[in-house]
Design a protein around this motif. Structure first.
Motif, PDB file in Angstrom:
ATOM      1  N   ALA A 125       0.699  -1.084   0.291  1.00  0.00           N
ATOM      2  CA  ALA A 125      -0.036   0.101   0.051  1.00  0.00           C
ATOM      3  C   ALA A 125       0.767   1.218  -0.090  1.00  0.00           C
ATOM      4  O   ALA A 125       0.656   2.284  -0.651  1.00  0.00           O
ATOM      5  CB  ALA A 125      -0.828  -0.082   1.243  1.00  0.00           C
ATOM      6  N   ALA A 126       2.068   1.294   0.766  1.00  0.00           N
ATOM      7  CA  ALA A 126       2.952   2.914   0.850  1.00  0.00           C
ATOM      8  C   ALA A 126       3.523   2.699  -0.344  1.00  0.00           C
ATOM      9  O   ALA A 126       3.606   3.775  -0.779  1.00  0.00           O
ATOM     10  CB  ALA A 126       3.846   2.275   1.976  1.00  0.00           C
ATOM     11  N   VAL A 127       3.971   1.661  -1.215  1.00  0.00           N
ATOM     12  CA  VAL A 127       4.602   1.676  -2.476  1.00  0.00           C
ATOM     13  C   VAL A 127       3.518   2.087  -3.554  1.00  0.00           C
ATOM     14  O   VAL A 127       3.812   3.205  -4.427  1.00  0.00           O
ATOM     15  CB  VAL A 127       5.193   0.370  -2.947  1.00  0.00           C
ATOM     16  CG1 VAL A 127       5.659   0.312  -4.177  1.00  0.00           C
ATOM     17  CG2 VAL A 127       6.421  -0.078  -1.942  1.00  0.00           C
ATOM     18  N   ASP A 128       2.378   1.647  -3.342  1.00  0.00           N
ATOM     19  CA  ASP A 128       1.164   2.242  -4.320  1.00  0.00           C
ATOM     20  C   ASP A 128       0.989   3.852  -4.150  1.00  0.00           C
ATOM     21  O   ASP A 128       0.756   4.685  -5.156  1.00  0.00           O
ATOM     22  CB  ASP A 128       0.020   1.251  -3.939  1.00  0.00           C
ATOM     23  CG  ASP A 128      -1.138   1.882  -4.817  1.00  0.00           C
ATOM     24  OD1 ASP A 128      -1.005   1.699  -6.243  1.00  0.00           O
ATOM     25  OD2 ASP A 128      -2.268   2.535  -4.407  1.00  0.00           O
ATOM     26  N   ALA A 129       1.028   4.158  -2.700  1.00  0.00           N
ATOM     27  CA  ALA A 129       0.863   5.756  -2.482  1.00  0.00           C
ATOM     28  C   ALA A 129       2.183   6.424  -3.259  1.00  0.00           C
ATOM     29  O   ALA A 129       2.003   7.434  -3.729  1.00  0.00           O
ATOM     30  CB  ALA A 129       0.740   5.859  -1.130  1.00  0.00           C
ATOM     31  N   HIS A 130       3.122   5.767  -2.923  1.00  0.00           N
ATOM     32  CA  HIS A 130       4.409   6.465  -3.560  1.00  0.00           C
ATOM     33  C   HIS A 130       4.317   6.576  -5.081  1.00  0.00           C
ATOM     34  O   HIS A 130       4.896   7.509  -5.842  1.00  0.00           O
ATOM     35  CB  HIS A 130       5.646   5.655  -3.180  1.00  0.00           C
ATOM     36  CG  HIS A 130       7.051   6.246  -3.819  1.00  0.00           C
ATOM     37  ND1 HIS A 130       7.537   5.861  -4.983  1.00  0.00           N
ATOM     38  CD2 HIS A 130       7.788   7.137  -3.078  1.00  0.00           C
ATOM     39  CE1 HIS A 130       8.565   6.442  -5.139  1.00  0.00           C
ATOM     40  NE2 HIS A 130       8.835   7.132  -4.352  1.00  0.00           N
ATOM     41  N   SER A 131       3.929   5.425  -5.795  1.00  0.00           N
ATOM     42  CA  SER A 131       3.592   5.474  -7.201  1.00  0.00           C
ATOM     43  C   SER A 131       2.650   6.691  -7.579  1.00  0.00           C
ATOM     44  O   SER A 131       3.023   7.101  -8.553  1.00  0.00           O
ATOM     45  CB  SER A 131       3.171   3.950  -7.621  1.00  0.00           C
ATOM     46  OG  SER A 131       4.148   3.284  -7.415  1.00  0.00           O
ATOM     47  N   LEU A 132       1.686   6.834  -6.891  1.00  0.00           N
ATOM     48  CA  LEU A 132       0.712   7.755  -7.212  1.00  0.00           C
ATOM     49  C   LEU A 132       1.372   9.286  -7.021  1.00  0.00           C
ATOM     50  O   LEU A 132       1.170  10.283  -7.742  1.00  0.00           O
ATOM     51  CB  LEU A 132      -0.723   7.783  -6.228  1.00  0.00           C
ATOM     52  CG  LEU A 132      -1.435   6.612  -6.595  1.00  0.00           C
ATOM     53  CD1 LEU A 132      -2.390   6.313  -5.446  1.00  0.00           C
ATOM     54  CD2 LEU A 132      -2.365   6.852  -7.740  1.00  0.00           C
ATOM     55  N   ALA A 133       2.189   9.283  -6.229  1.00  0.00           N
ATOM     56  CA  ALA A 133       2.808  10.762  -5.766  1.00  0.00           C
ATOM     57  C   ALA A 133       3.791  10.945  -6.668  1.00  0.00           C
ATOM     58  O   ALA A 133       3.947  12.158  -6.980  1.00  0.00           O
ATOM     59  CB  ALA A 133       3.403  10.857  -4.477  1.00  0.00           C
ATOM     60  N   SER A 134       4.378  10.137  -7.280  1.00  0.00           N
ATOM     61  CA  SER A 134       5.394  10.382  -8.189  1.00  0.00           C
ATOM     62  C   SER A 134       5.023  10.334  -9.617  1.00  0.00           C
ATOM     63  O   SER A 134       5.727  10.642 -10.541  1.00  0.00           O
ATOM     64  CB  SER A 134       6.539   9.027  -8.162  1.00  0.00           C
ATOM     65  OG  SER A 134       6.292   7.981  -8.686  1.00  0.00           O
ATOM     66  N   GLY A 135       3.782   9.942  -9.684  1.00  0.00           N
ATOM     67  CA  GLY A 135       3.011   9.904 -11.337  1.00  0.00           C
ATOM     68  C   GLY A 135       3.279   8.557 -12.078  1.00  0.00           C
ATOM     69  O   GLY A 135       2.926   8.541 -13.054  1.00  0.00           O
ATOM     70  N   ARG A 136       3.935   7.705 -11.212  1.00  0.00           N
ATOM     71  CA  ARG A 136       4.150   6.553 -12.142  1.00  0.00           C
ATOM     72  C   ARG A 136       2.674   5.747 -12.278  1.00  0.00           C
ATOM     73  O   ARG A 136       2.444   5.163 -13.353  1.00  0.00           O
ATOM     74  CB  ARG A 136       4.952   5.458 -11.388  1.00  0.00           C
ATOM     75  CG  ARG A 136       5.742   4.608 -12.123  1.00  0.00           C
ATOM     76  CD  ARG A 136       6.617   3.922 -11.437  1.00  0.00           C
ATOM     77  NE  ARG A 136       6.238   3.215 -10.134  1.00  0.00           N
ATOM     78  CZ  ARG A 136       7.483   2.611  -9.464  1.00  0.00           C
ATOM     79  NH1 ARG A 136       8.671   2.672  -9.638  1.00  0.00           N
ATOM     80  NH2 ARG A 136       7.097   2.230  -8.385  1.00  0.00           N
ATOM     81  N   LYS A 137       1.798   5.865 -11.091  1.00  0.00           N
ATOM     82  CA  LYS A 137       0.462   5.425 -11.382  1.00  0.00           C
ATOM     83  C   LYS A 137      -0.378   6.532 -11.569  1.00  0.00           C
ATOM     84  O   LYS A 137      -0.247   7.426 -10.594  1.00  0.00           O
ATOM     85  CB  LYS A 137       0.140   4.600 -10.097  1.00  0.00           C
ATOM     86  CG  LYS A 137      -1.066   3.894 -10.339  1.00  0.00           C
ATOM     87  CD  LYS A 137      -1.372   3.059  -9.037  1.00  0.00           C
ATOM     88  CE  LYS A 137      -2.802   2.400  -8.908  1.00  0.00           C
ATOM     89  NZ  LYS A 137      -3.101   1.618  -7.966  1.00  0.00           N
TER      90      LYS A 137
END
Lengths: 139, 58
Positions: A125-137
């Motif tokens: 979940a934390a990595v998913d949030a990071h992906s959202l924040a970085s624009g990868r997701k």
């Protein structure tokens, strides 16, 4: 670190939140769902928190074991790494002495697995949030 | 607290499926569908594995 420094920012909500990807990752690790909450994704944050905290709590209630570092056993070290994924929940459990009783019944062993998997899911979940924040997701 | 093995499977599947659904898909509708699919596979897989263990027991 700005959001742009962690990668392209393709999500308007993320850009508006002003949270850096690293901050989002750390918040998501320390408190389940906090990374998504920082990004303004409240429903996802609540669902993630309910799932991960619920799983951890059930594991403790089933008398599951909470692993400690430096036991020298490879499987214990892996269990510790999984448990550590729960962030503050792990430190709270250690502080209050939860999960320190020996595992004597099969259901308690299930509890141990619940606690470990709660930590692993929190990392996801934390990595998913990071992906959202970085624009990868994107969303 | 005590749980039957099956209720433990159901709870584990539910929590893991919710997290998988949210993290592995980008749109809400697809998240729900993926979470439901994961939940079904967790439960069906567990029941199937338990039958296999019953069949190969000594």
């Amino acid at each position: 670190m700005s959001a742009a420094a962690g990668g392209k920012t393709g999500n308007g909500d993320v850009a508006a939140s002003g949270a850096s990807p690293l901050m989002v990752l750390l918040a998501g690790w320390l408190v389940p769902g906090a990374g998504h909450a920082l990004l303004g994704k409240w429903v996802r944050a609540m669902l993630l928190m309910a799932s991960i905290v619920g799983m951890f709590a059930i594991g403790i209630a089933l008398q599951g074991k909470v692993y400690t570092p430096n036991t020298g056993e490879p499987l214990d070290m892996l269990g510790f790494a999984g448990d550590l994924g729960s962030g503050l929940l792990y430190f709270l459990a250690r502080l209050l002495g939860w999960g320190q009783a020996p595992v004597l019944v099969a259901v308690a062993d299930y509890g141990t697995k619940f606690v470990v998997v709660a930590g692993l899911l929190n990392i996801v979940a934390a990595v998913d949030a990071h992906s959202l924040a970085s624009g990868r997701k994107q969303s | 607290m005590t749980l039957s093995h099956f209720s433990a499977v159901l709870l584990f599947s539910l929590f893991a499926s919710v997290v998988f659904g949210i993290t592995q898909r980008a749109e809400p509708k697809k998240m729900v569908r993926f979470a439901a699919l994961c939940f079904a596979w967790f439960v069906v897989g567990s029941v199937a594995a338990s039958w296999v263990m019953w069949l190969i027991k000594p």
